[in-house]
Motif scaffolding. Structure first.
Motif, PDB file in Angstrom:
ATOM      1  N   VAL A 133      23.655  49.405  21.870  1.00 24.01           N
ATOM      2  CA  VAL A 133      22.918  48.479  22.741  1.00 24.01           C
ATOM      3  C   VAL A 133      22.491  47.250  21.932  1.00 24.01           C
ATOM      4  O   VAL A 133      22.634  46.110  22.392  1.00 24.01           O
ATOM      5  CB  VAL A 133      21.702  49.165  23.394  1.00 24.01           C
ATOM      6  N   ARG A 134      21.984  47.466  20.733  1.00 25.89           N
ATOM      7  CA  ARG A 134      21.570  46.331  19.894  1.00 25.89           C
ATOM      8  C   ARG A 134      22.758  45.431  19.538  1.00 25.89           C
ATOM      9  O   ARG A 134      22.645  44.204  19.533  1.00 25.89           O
ATOM     10  CB  ARG A 134      20.869  46.834  18.626  1.00 25.89           C
ATOM     11  N   MET A 188      17.955  34.265  26.621  1.00 22.61           N
ATOM     12  CA  MET A 188      17.515  34.425  25.254  1.00 22.61           C
ATOM     13  C   MET A 188      17.845  35.840  24.796  1.00 22.61           C
ATOM     14  O   MET A 188      17.538  36.812  25.455  1.00 22.61           O
ATOM     15  CB  MET A 188      16.008  34.200  25.172  1.00 22.61           C
ATOM     16  N   SER A 189      18.509  35.956  23.675  1.00 19.81           N
ATOM     17  CA  SER A 189      18.829  37.264  23.113  1.00 19.81           C
ATOM     18  C   SER A 189      17.808  37.624  22.056  1.00 19.81           C
ATOM     19  O   SER A 189      17.225  36.753  21.416  1.00 19.81           O
ATOM     20  CB  SER A 189      20.212  37.245  22.461  1.00 19.81           C
ATOM     21  N   ILE A 190      17.616  38.909  21.886  1.00 22.17           N
ATOM     22  CA  ILE A 190      16.750  39.398  20.824  1.00 22.17           C
ATOM     23  C   ILE A 190      17.657  39.966  19.754  1.00 22.17           C
ATOM     24  O   ILE A 190      18.488  40.832  20.025  1.00 22.17           O
ATOM     25  CB  ILE A 190      15.800  40.488  21.350  1.00 22.17           C
ATOM     26  N   TYR A 191      17.538  39.473  18.543  1.00 20.45           N
ATOM     27  CA  TYR A 191      18.379  39.943  17.452  1.00 20.45           C
ATOM     28  C   TYR A 191      17.544  40.813  16.539  1.00 20.45           C
ATOM     29  O   TYR A 191      16.506  40.400  16.044  1.00 20.45           O
ATOM     30  CB  TYR A 191      18.965  38.765  16.675  1.00 20.45           C
ATOM     31  N   GLY A 226      25.307  38.561  22.404  1.00 18.73           N
ATOM     32  CA  GLY A 226      25.019  37.564  23.424  1.00 18.73           C
ATOM     33  C   GLY A 226      24.659  38.056  24.806  1.00 18.73           C
ATOM     34  O   GLY A 226      24.411  37.245  25.688  1.00 18.73           O
ATOM     35  N   MET A 227      24.626  39.364  25.038  1.00 18.58           N
ATOM     36  CA  MET A 227      24.259  39.845  26.370  1.00 18.58           C
ATOM     37  C   MET A 227      22.780  40.194  26.378  1.00 18.58           C
ATOM     38  O   MET A 227      22.324  41.025  25.605  1.00 18.58           O
ATOM     39  CB  MET A 227      25.088  41.063  26.773  1.00 18.58           C
ATOM     40  N   THR A 228      22.029  39.523  27.239  1.00 23.51           N
ATOM     41  CA  THR A 228      20.587  39.791  27.338  1.00 23.51           C
ATOM     42  C   THR A 228      20.353  41.102  28.081  1.00 23.51           C
ATOM     43  O   THR A 228      21.242  41.617  28.777  1.00 23.51           O
ATOM     44  CB  THR A 228      19.867  38.660  28.099  1.00 23.51           C
ATOM     45  N   ILE A 266      26.795  51.735  32.119  1.00 16.93           N
ATOM     46  CA  ILE A 266      26.551  51.588  30.679  1.00 16.93           C
ATOM     47  C   ILE A 266      27.864  51.290  29.961  1.00 16.93           C
ATOM     48  O   ILE A 266      27.914  50.443  29.065  1.00 16.93           O
ATOM     49  CB  ILE A 266      25.870  52.853  30.119  1.00 16.93           C
ATOM     50  N   ALA A 267      28.936  51.960  30.373  1.00 22.54           N
ATOM     51  CA  ALA A 267      30.245  51.716  29.765  1.00 22.54           C
ATOM     52  C   ALA A 267      30.671  50.259  29.943  1.00 22.54           C
ATOM     53  O   ALA A 267      31.188  49.641  29.011  1.00 22.54           O
ATOM     54  CB  ALA A 267      31.282  52.664  30.362  1.00 22.54           C
ATOM     55  N   LYS A 268      30.434  49.720  31.136  1.00 20.86           N
ATOM     56  CA  LYS A 268      30.795  48.310  31.381  1.00 20.86           C
ATOM     57  C   LYS A 268      29.956  47.378  30.514  1.00 20.86           C
ATOM     58  O   LYS A 268      30.470  46.407  29.963  1.00 20.86           O
ATOM     59  CB  LYS A 268      30.607  47.946  32.857  1.00 20.86           C
ATOM     60  N   VAL A 269      28.674  47.670  30.382  1.00 25.05           N
ATOM     61  CA  VAL A 269      27.803  46.829  29.559  1.00 25.05           C
ATOM     62  C   VAL A 269      28.244  46.858  28.098  1.00 25.05           C
ATOM     63  O   VAL A 269      28.352  45.822  27.446  1.00 25.05           O
ATOM     64  CB  VAL A 269      26.329  47.287  29.677  1.00 25.05           C
ATOM     65  N   LEU A 270      28.484  48.053  27.594  1.00 26.94           N
ATOM     66  CA  LEU A 270      28.819  48.195  26.174  1.00 26.94           C
ATOM     67  C   LEU A 270      30.282  47.904  25.869  1.00 26.94           C
ATOM     68  O   LEU A 270      30.676  47.854  24.707  1.00 26.94           O
ATOM     69  CB  LEU A 270      28.455  49.607  25.692  1.00 26.94           C
TER      70      LEU A 270
END
Length: 153
Positions: A20-21, A1-4, A27-29, A72-76
């Motif tokens: 991050v938002r 579930m994502s938070i928008y 789509g990444m939780t 963090i770079a990989k996530v973003l």
């Protein structure tokens, strides 16, 4: 579930938190973000789902340390340099002075993987989008009565 979330109530200079938002909205939780940082940095280089949530939704006083930047770079999906820029801007008020709009900065790492043969196609798309934007501005000015429509023809 994502938070928008929208950006209401957040400072204009919270560029790291906005990134991050945006990633969450795409789509990444926060749990997936945690898993990705664990995958990149192991236990010592990971950030928890709670940390990602706090970073996205609250004004955090402490920036992430250097050991977390690769994960963090990989996530973003940006370069480590871009993460450092986001941190410098949000926590220290230091902005890149190269004139590149923030919205375009995240595209640079994506373009690094483009086949050189495809660069001309990307250039054509960018030019077409710029012309579309310019035309829309001119039409809006004509409709507002700010420009003589005889000049547009």
């Amino acid at each position: 579930m994502s938070i928008y979330l929208n950006d209401e109530g957040m400072a204009d200079d919270d560029v790291f938190s906005k990134a991050v938002r945006r990633r969450n909205a795409r789509g990444m939780t926060y749990s997936q973000m945690e898993a990705k940082t664990w995958e990149v940095g192991g236990k010592e280089g990971s950030r928890s789902a709670g940390w990602w949530n706090n970073m996205a939704n609250y004004q955090m006083e402490t920036p992430p340390g250097p050991k977390y930047i690769p994960g963090i770079a990989k996530v973003l999906r940006v370069s480590e340099r871009r993460v450092s820029e986001l941190v410098a801007e949000q926590w220290y008020g230091v902005c890149p002075d190269d004139g590149v709009p923030e919205a375009l900065r995240d595209l640079v790492p994506l373009l690094a993987d483009v086949d050189p043969a495809d660069v001309s196609a990307i250039e054509e798309i960018v030019v077409a989008l710029g012309q579309k934007h310019d035309l829309a501005k001119r039409l809006a000015a004509i409709e507002a009565g700010d420009e003589d429509d005889s000049e547009a023809t």
